[in-house]
Design a protein around this motif. Sequence first.
Motif, PDB file in Angstrom:
ATOM      1  N   THR A  56       0.856  -1.202   0.000  1.00 37.26           N
ATOM      2  CA  THR A  56       0.000   0.000   0.000  1.00 37.26           C
ATOM      3  C   THR A  56       0.882   1.240   0.000  1.00 37.26           C
ATOM      4  N   PHE A  57       1.842   1.229   0.901  1.00 37.14           N
ATOM      5  CA  PHE A  57       2.741   2.366   1.076  1.00 37.14           C
ATOM      6  C   PHE A  57       3.585   2.593  -0.179  1.00 37.14           C
ATOM      7  N   ALA A  58       4.109   1.486  -0.733  1.00 31.00           N
ATOM      8  CA  ALA A  58       4.958   1.595  -1.928  1.00 31.00           C
ATOM      9  C   ALA A  58       4.158   2.153  -3.112  1.00 31.00           C
ATOM     10  N   SER A  59       2.930   1.672  -3.265  1.00 29.57           N
ATOM     11  CA  SER A  59       2.090   2.150  -4.376  1.00 29.57           C
ATOM     12  C   SER A  59       1.757   3.624  -4.203  1.00 29.57           C
ATOM     13  N   MET A  60       1.503   4.027  -2.958  1.00 27.21           N
ATOM     14  CA  MET A  60       1.203   5.440  -2.698  1.00 27.21           C
ATOM     15  C   MET A  60       2.397   6.312  -3.052  1.00 27.21           C
ATOM     16  N   ASN A  61       3.572   5.835  -2.695  1.00 25.57           N
ATOM     17  CA  ASN A  61       4.793   6.598  -3.006  1.00 25.57           C
ATOM     18  C   ASN A  61       4.980   6.781  -4.493  1.00 25.57           C
ATOM     19  N   LYS A  62       4.550   5.770  -5.244  1.00 24.26           N
ATOM     20  CA  LYS A  62       4.682   5.849  -6.708  1.00 24.26           C
ATOM     21  C   LYS A  62       3.563   6.659  -7.337  1.00 24.26           C
ATOM     22  N   GLY A  63       2.583   7.014  -6.508  1.00 26.38           N
ATOM     23  CA  GLY A  63       1.424   7.744  -7.033  1.00 26.38           C
ATOM     24  C   GLY A  63       0.406   6.822  -7.661  1.00 26.38           C
ATOM     25  N   ASP A  64       0.576   5.519  -7.449  1.00 31.44           N
ATOM     26  CA  ASP A  64      -0.353   4.545  -8.012  1.00 31.44           C
ATOM     27  C   ASP A  64      -1.459   4.281  -6.980  1.00 31.44           C
ATOM     28  N   PHE A  65      -2.408   5.212  -6.909  1.00 31.21           N
ATOM     29  CA  PHE A  65      -3.426   5.147  -5.858  1.00 31.21           C
ATOM     30  C   PHE A  65      -4.415   3.993  -6.063  1.00 31.21           C
ATOM     31  N   LYS A  66      -4.598   3.609  -7.313  1.00 32.97           N
ATOM     32  CA  LYS A  66      -5.539   2.519  -7.592  1.00 32.97           C
ATOM     33  C   LYS A  66      -5.024   1.202  -6.989  1.00 32.97           C
ATOM     34  N   ASN A  67      -3.754   0.945  -7.210  1.00 33.64           N
ATOM     35  CA  ASN A  67      -3.151  -0.264  -6.646  1.00 33.64           C
ATOM     36  C   ASN A  67      -3.084  -0.192  -5.132  1.00 33.64           C
ATOM     37  N   ALA A  68      -2.761   1.007  -4.633  1.00 28.57           N
ATOM     38  CA  ALA A  68      -2.695   1.202  -3.177  1.00 28.57           C
ATOM     39  C   ALA A  68      -4.024   0.851  -2.533  1.00 28.57           C
ATOM     40  N   LEU A  69      -5.101   1.229  -3.211  1.00 23.63           N
ATOM     41  CA  LEU A  69      -6.443   0.921  -2.688  1.00 23.63           C
ATOM     42  C   LEU A  69      -6.702  -0.580  -2.619  1.00 23.63           C
ATOM     43  N   SER A  70      -6.252  -1.292  -3.649  1.00 19.05           N
ATOM     44  CA  SER A  70      -6.512  -2.741  -3.650  1.00 19.05           C
ATOM     45  C   SER A  70      -5.735  -3.425  -2.520  1.00 19.05           C
ATOM     46  N   TYR A  71      -4.527  -2.951  -2.232  1.00 20.36           N
ATOM     47  CA  TYR A  71      -3.772  -3.523  -1.111  1.00 20.36           C
ATOM     48  C   TYR A  71      -4.372  -3.103   0.230  1.00 20.36           C
ATOM     49  N   LEU A  72      -4.859  -1.859   0.266  1.00 24.48           N
ATOM     50  CA  LEU A  72      -5.469  -1.373   1.501  1.00 24.48           C
ATOM     51  C   LEU A  72      -6.717  -2.179   1.855  1.00 24.48           C
ATOM     52  N   GLU A  73      -7.445  -2.609   0.847  1.00 23.89           N
ATOM     53  CA  GLU A  73      -8.639  -3.433   1.081  1.00 23.89           C
ATOM     54  C   GLU A  73      -8.282  -4.709   1.848  1.00 23.89           C
ATOM     55  N   ILE A  74      -7.139  -5.287   1.501  1.00 23.58           N
ATOM     56  CA  ILE A  74      -6.697  -6.518   2.181  1.00 23.58           C
ATOM     57  C   ILE A  74      -6.421  -6.206   3.656  1.00 23.58           C
ATOM     58  N   VAL A  75      -5.784  -5.061   3.880  1.00 24.85           N
ATOM     59  CA  VAL A  75      -5.476  -4.660   5.257  1.00 24.85           C
ATOM     60  C   VAL A  75      -6.776  -4.420   6.034  1.00 24.85           C
ATOM     61  N   ILE A  76      -7.722  -3.730   5.393  1.00 28.02           N
ATOM     62  CA  ILE A  76      -9.004  -3.406   6.049  1.00 28.02           C
ATOM     63  C   ILE A  76      -9.785  -4.684   6.382  1.00 28.02           C
ATOM     64  N   ASN A  77      -9.707  -5.672   5.520  1.00 23.30           N
ATOM     65  CA  ASN A  77     -10.411  -6.937   5.777  1.00 23.30           C
ATOM     66  C   ASN A  77     -10.015  -7.559   7.107  1.00 23.30           C
ATOM     67  N   ASN A  78      -8.784  -7.295   7.528  1.00 27.71           N
ATOM     68  CA  ASN A  78      -8.303  -7.874   8.783  1.00 27.71           C
ATOM     69  C   ASN A  78      -8.317  -6.901   9.952  1.00 27.71           C
ATOM     70  N   ASP A  79      -8.668  -5.655   9.680  1.00 24.40           N
ATOM     71  CA  ASP A  79      -8.732  -4.664  10.755  1.00 24.40           C
ATOM     72  C   ASP A  79      -9.856  -3.689  10.399  1.00 24.40           C
ATOM     73  N   SER A  80     -11.067  -4.239  10.340  1.00 28.79           N
ATOM     74  CA  SER A  80     -12.189  -3.495   9.751  1.00 28.79           C
ATOM     75  C   SER A  80     -12.769  -2.430  10.678  1.00 28.79           C
ATOM     76  N   LYS A  81     -12.235  -2.327  11.893  1.00 26.68           N
ATOM     77  CA  LYS A  81     -12.784  -1.315  12.807  1.00 26.68           C
ATOM     78  C   LYS A  81     -11.778  -0.203  13.075  1.00 26.68           C
ATOM     79  N   ASN A  82     -10.817  -0.074  12.196  1.00 21.37           N
ATOM     80  CA  ASN A  82      -9.770   0.932  12.359  1.00 21.37           C
ATOM     81  C   ASN A  82     -10.135   2.194  11.559  1.00 21.37           C
ATOM     82  N   PRO A  83     -10.566   3.287  12.222  1.00 18.56           N
ATOM     83  CA  PRO A  83     -11.013   4.471  11.479  1.00 18.56           C
ATOM     84  C   PRO A  83      -9.918   5.100  10.623  1.00 18.56           C
ATOM     85  N   GLU A  84      -8.655   4.982  11.086  1.00 23.74           N
ATOM     86  CA  GLU A  84      -7.552   5.592  10.331  1.00 23.74           C
ATOM     87  C   GLU A  84      -7.369   4.937   8.961  1.00 23.74           C
ATOM     88  N   LEU A  85      -7.701   3.653   8.881  1.00 26.89           N
ATOM     89  CA  LEU A  85      -7.594   2.979   7.578  1.00 26.89           C
ATOM     90  C   LEU A  85      -8.655   3.522   6.620  1.00 26.89           C
TER      91      LEU A  85
END
Lengths: 101, 199
Positions: free
Chosen positions: A24-53
């Motif tokens: 997620t972080f690497a994609s964001m650094n590259k400006g590839d927000f679409k890919n960052a979102l797909s990785y972030l979804e995986i993170v959210i699936n395992n921590d779905s109550k984290n408002p910062e995500l």
Amino acid sequence: MKKLLLLGILSTWISAQDSSLDKTFASMNKGDFKNALSYLEIVINNDSKNPELFQLKGMLYESLNDENNALQAWKECKRLSNNNSLILEANNHIQLLKQLK
Amino acid sequence: MKKLLLLIPLFLGCWQAPALDESYRFVNVGSIHLQPIHDYKHFSGSGEIIKNSMTHSFMKLGYDVIENKNDETEIVVGEGLSALHFTCIISDYTDKEIMVIPYYSEDRGFTETTVSQSSENSEESSQSQVSTSTTHGGNVQKGSRLEYIRARVGLMLKLHEPYTGKLVWSHHYWYSGLDLAQTADMCARLALHEFRKIF
């Protein structure tokens, strides 16, 4: 032997989550927000109550000019948060995104 | 006490609303004069960026914008004769705010099933099967954290009468995003959202 195998599976699973965060972080650094979102979804699936995500998810969607999904993410962020500063931030985003719709 | 508790969320939801002189007749206002916006410290050009974002947004909403030679900008908001001065102070302008997200990985547990099977070659060809299930409880543990850098723009806005100095409207807010230019633009747009409520 079995315990070792289970430990191996568990550590692989945890490192997969860390890997998603890194990606997620690497994609964001590259400006590839679409890919960052797909990785972030995986993170959210395992921590779905984290408002910062959801805060990050909202900003990623805003960067992609996807107002509808950004609005949903900010609403979720506001719902999950008990931090006044974050609620205020979410309110500002919700207000503007509603206006843009 | 219950009523008081019910009021708290309402207060939290509105606490960022602008301050407004409700006795002031905004219908009499014909134009507002946008004063020069000073740069945020160590960020040359930030004042001009915010100003341009604002005038651009005013135009997109259909207001007439007049920029004269003295670096003054006039925005026509109505047909009234009075004018108001609009001042904007940039209270925050950064593209280097470090955000940290604590990430909790959840071990949801698992169920282990062991099946033992045996077959005997007898006349009745009997088969036996034993199944054992064990449930392992999960736990929540702090796994990792994500750090990223984002942009943040804050504005303090005021509308006041030029001759009396009377303050009639005031607002302070900030906006965040991943890209500074986009955040500044969105922040300026948010100001106009509040303006439309009074003009």
